[in-house]
Design a protein around this motif. Structure first.
Motif, short mmCIF file in Angstrom:
data_model
loop_
_atom_site.label_atom_id
_atom_site.label_comp_id
_atom_site.label_asym_id
_atom_site.label_seq_id
_atom_site.Cartn_x
_atom_site.Cartn_y
_atom_site.Cartn_z
N ILE A 13 12.96 10.75 29.52
CA ILE A 13 13.29 9.91 28.37
C ILE A 13 14.70 9.38 28.55
CG2 ILE A 13 14.07 11.89 26.96
CD1 ILE A 13 12.79 10.27 24.54
N ASP A 14 14.86 8.08 28.27
CA ASP A 14 16.15 7.41 28.40
C ASP A 14 16.36 6.56 27.16
OD1 ASP A 14 18.33 5.76 29.03
OD2 ASP A 14 17.78 5.67 31.15
N ALA A 15 17.26 7.00 26.30
CA ALA A 15 17.47 6.33 25.01
C ALA A 15 17.97 4.90 25.19
CB ALA A 15 18.47 7.12 24.17
N PHE A 16 18.86 4.67 26.14
CA PHE A 16 19.46 3.35 26.29
C PHE A 16 18.54 2.36 27.00
CE2 PHE A 16 23.31 5.85 25.54
CZ PHE A 16 23.93 5.06 24.59
N ASN A 17 17.68 2.85 27.87
CA ASN A 17 16.79 1.96 28.62
C ASN A 17 15.36 1.96 28.10
OD1 ASN A 17 18.63 0.86 30.62
ND2 ASN A 17 18.82 2.98 31.30
N LEU B 250 13.27 18.23 23.29
CA LEU B 250 12.82 16.88 22.99
C LEU B 250 11.90 17.00 21.77
CD1 LEU B 250 12.82 13.94 23.75
CD2 LEU B 250 11.03 14.40 25.40
N LYS B 251 12.45 16.65 20.61
CA LYS B 251 11.73 16.84 19.35
C LYS B 251 11.40 15.49 18.71
CE LYS B 251 14.04 21.16 18.11
NZ LYS B 251 14.84 21.82 17.07
N ALA B 252 10.13 15.31 18.40
CA ALA B 252 9.72 14.09 17.70
C ALA B 252 10.27 14.15 16.28
CB ALA B 252 8.20 13.98 17.67
N LYS B 253 10.68 12.99 15.79
CA LYS B 253 11.16 12.88 14.42
C LYS B 253 10.01 12.30 13.60
CE LYS B 253 15.25 11.16 13.71
NZ LYS B 253 16.38 10.24 13.53
N ASP B 254 9.60 13.01 12.58
CA ASP B 254 8.52 12.53 11.71
C ASP B 254 9.12 11.91 10.45
OD1 ASP B 254 6.54 13.38 13.43
OD2 ASP B 254 6.28 15.31 12.44
N VAL B 255 8.45 10.88 9.95
CA VAL B 255 8.87 10.24 8.70
C VAL B 255 7.70 10.31 7.72
CG1 VAL B 255 10.58 8.72 9.74
CG2 VAL B 255 8.24 7.95 9.57
N ALA B 256 8.04 10.53 6.47
CA ALA B 256 7.03 10.60 5.42
C ALA B 256 6.58 9.18 5.06
CB ALA B 256 7.57 11.31 4.19
N VAL B 257 5.28 9.00 4.94
CA VAL B 257 4.71 7.71 4.55
C VAL B 257 3.93 7.92 3.26
CG1 VAL B 257 3.12 5.87 5.21
CG2 VAL B 257 4.56 6.94 6.94
N LYS B 258 4.24 7.09 2.28
CA LYS B 258 3.52 7.12 1.00
C LYS B 258 2.76 5.81 0.89
CE LYS B 258 7.21 9.70 -1.26
NZ LYS B 258 8.10 9.79 -2.39
N ALA B 259 1.51 5.91 0.48
CA ALA B 259 0.72 4.68 0.34
C ALA B 259 -0.34 4.89 -0.73
CB ALA B 259 0.06 4.33 1.67
N LEU B 260 -0.62 3.82 -1.45
CA LEU B 260 -1.70 3.87 -2.43
C LEU B 260 -3.00 4.22 -1.71
CD1 LEU B 260 -0.89 0.72 -4.60
CD2 LEU B 260 -0.53 3.13 -5.18
N GLY B 261 -3.80 5.01 -2.33
CA GLY B 261 -5.06 5.42 -1.74
C GLY B 261 -4.99 6.75 -1.01
N PHE C 172 12.65 9.98 17.95
CA PHE C 172 13.02 11.33 18.38
C PHE C 172 14.34 11.73 17.75
CE2 PHE C 172 10.14 10.01 21.68
CZ PHE C 172 9.42 11.16 21.94
N GLU C 173 14.52 13.02 17.58
CA GLU C 173 15.81 13.55 17.14
C GLU C 173 16.79 13.46 18.30
OE1 GLU C 173 15.49 17.47 15.49
OE2 GLU C 173 13.93 16.86 14.06
N ALA C 174 18.07 13.44 18.00
CA ALA C 174 19.09 13.43 19.05
C ALA C 174 18.95 14.67 19.92
CB ALA C 174 20.49 13.37 18.43
N MET C 175 19.11 14.48 21.22
CA MET C 175 19.03 15.61 22.15
C MET C 175 20.41 16.23 22.31
SD MET C 175 16.47 14.30 25.18
CE MET C 175 17.50 12.92 25.69
N ALA C 176 20.45 17.54 22.30
CA ALA C 176 21.71 18.27 22.46
C ALA C 176 21.44 19.57 23.20
CB ALA C 176 22.35 18.55 21.11
#
Length: 174
Positions: free
Chosen positions: A150-154, A33-44, A55-59
């Motif tokens: 964790i339940d993706a659909f519910n 179960l891996k969290a998916k991080d996203v890059a955020v760019k912001a002034l300041g 989350f990343e897809a579970m396999a």
């Protein structure tokens, strides 16, 4: 004096839709179960920051020790999910020896990627038949206590008894 307890997760059995796979599954890799991080760019900000973005897809993977036609018939449709249960025995040891044994159980809803996985045949050895699967539901328990679910659909995500997505569901009107 500090007491050290060591947990050992040894052996197990896999059940799929009521079918025991005892003696047929050589090994199973449960999904991470891996969290998916996203890059955020912001002034300041002096740099990009990484924030949670789902989350990343579970396999996972399951390796059988031979060819089992009943397994292929039951689990091979790429359009149908199946529920499996993986049951293990966890022993706890301290300096006096084994002090407890509890069940560790994983409940999964999976869909195998391989309609027919590759079969590796070797001289004087069981053939390898390894299948990867996608997972949309995972619940891991130890001694009957939920560790993670964790339940993706519910839209459910629990860590122990903490509902991580309660406010999210409210905010989206669910």
């Amino acid at each position: 004096m500090v007491s050290i307890n060591i947990n050992r997760l040894t052996n197990g059995n896999v059940y799929g839709d009521g079918l025991s796979l005892l003696g047929k599954v050589e090994e199973i890799t449960l999904p991470a179960l891996k969290a998916k991080d996203v890059a955020v760019k912001a002034l300041g900000l002096q740099m990009d920051i990484m924030l949670p973005g789902g989350f990343e897809a579970m396999a996972g993977k399951m390796k059988l020790n031979a060819v089992y036609p009943e397994f292929i018939a039951q689990f091979s449709s790429p359009y149908v999910t199946k529920q499996i249960q993986v049951r293990c025995n966890m022993e706890t040891y301290d300096s006096s020896g084994r002090i407890s044994q509890v069940a560790v159980v994983a409940y999964l809803t999976i869909r195998f990627k391989d309609v027919l996985p590759a079969i590796t045949i070797k001289q004087n050895d069981n053939p390898d038949q390894e299948s990867e699967f996608n997972c949309s539901y995972l619940r891991l328990e130890s001694n009957g206590i939920r560790i993670v679910e964790i339940d993706a659909f519910n839209k459910m995500f629990f860590i122990m008894d903490r509902d991580e997505w309660a406010q999210y569901r409210i905010n989206l009107g669910f």
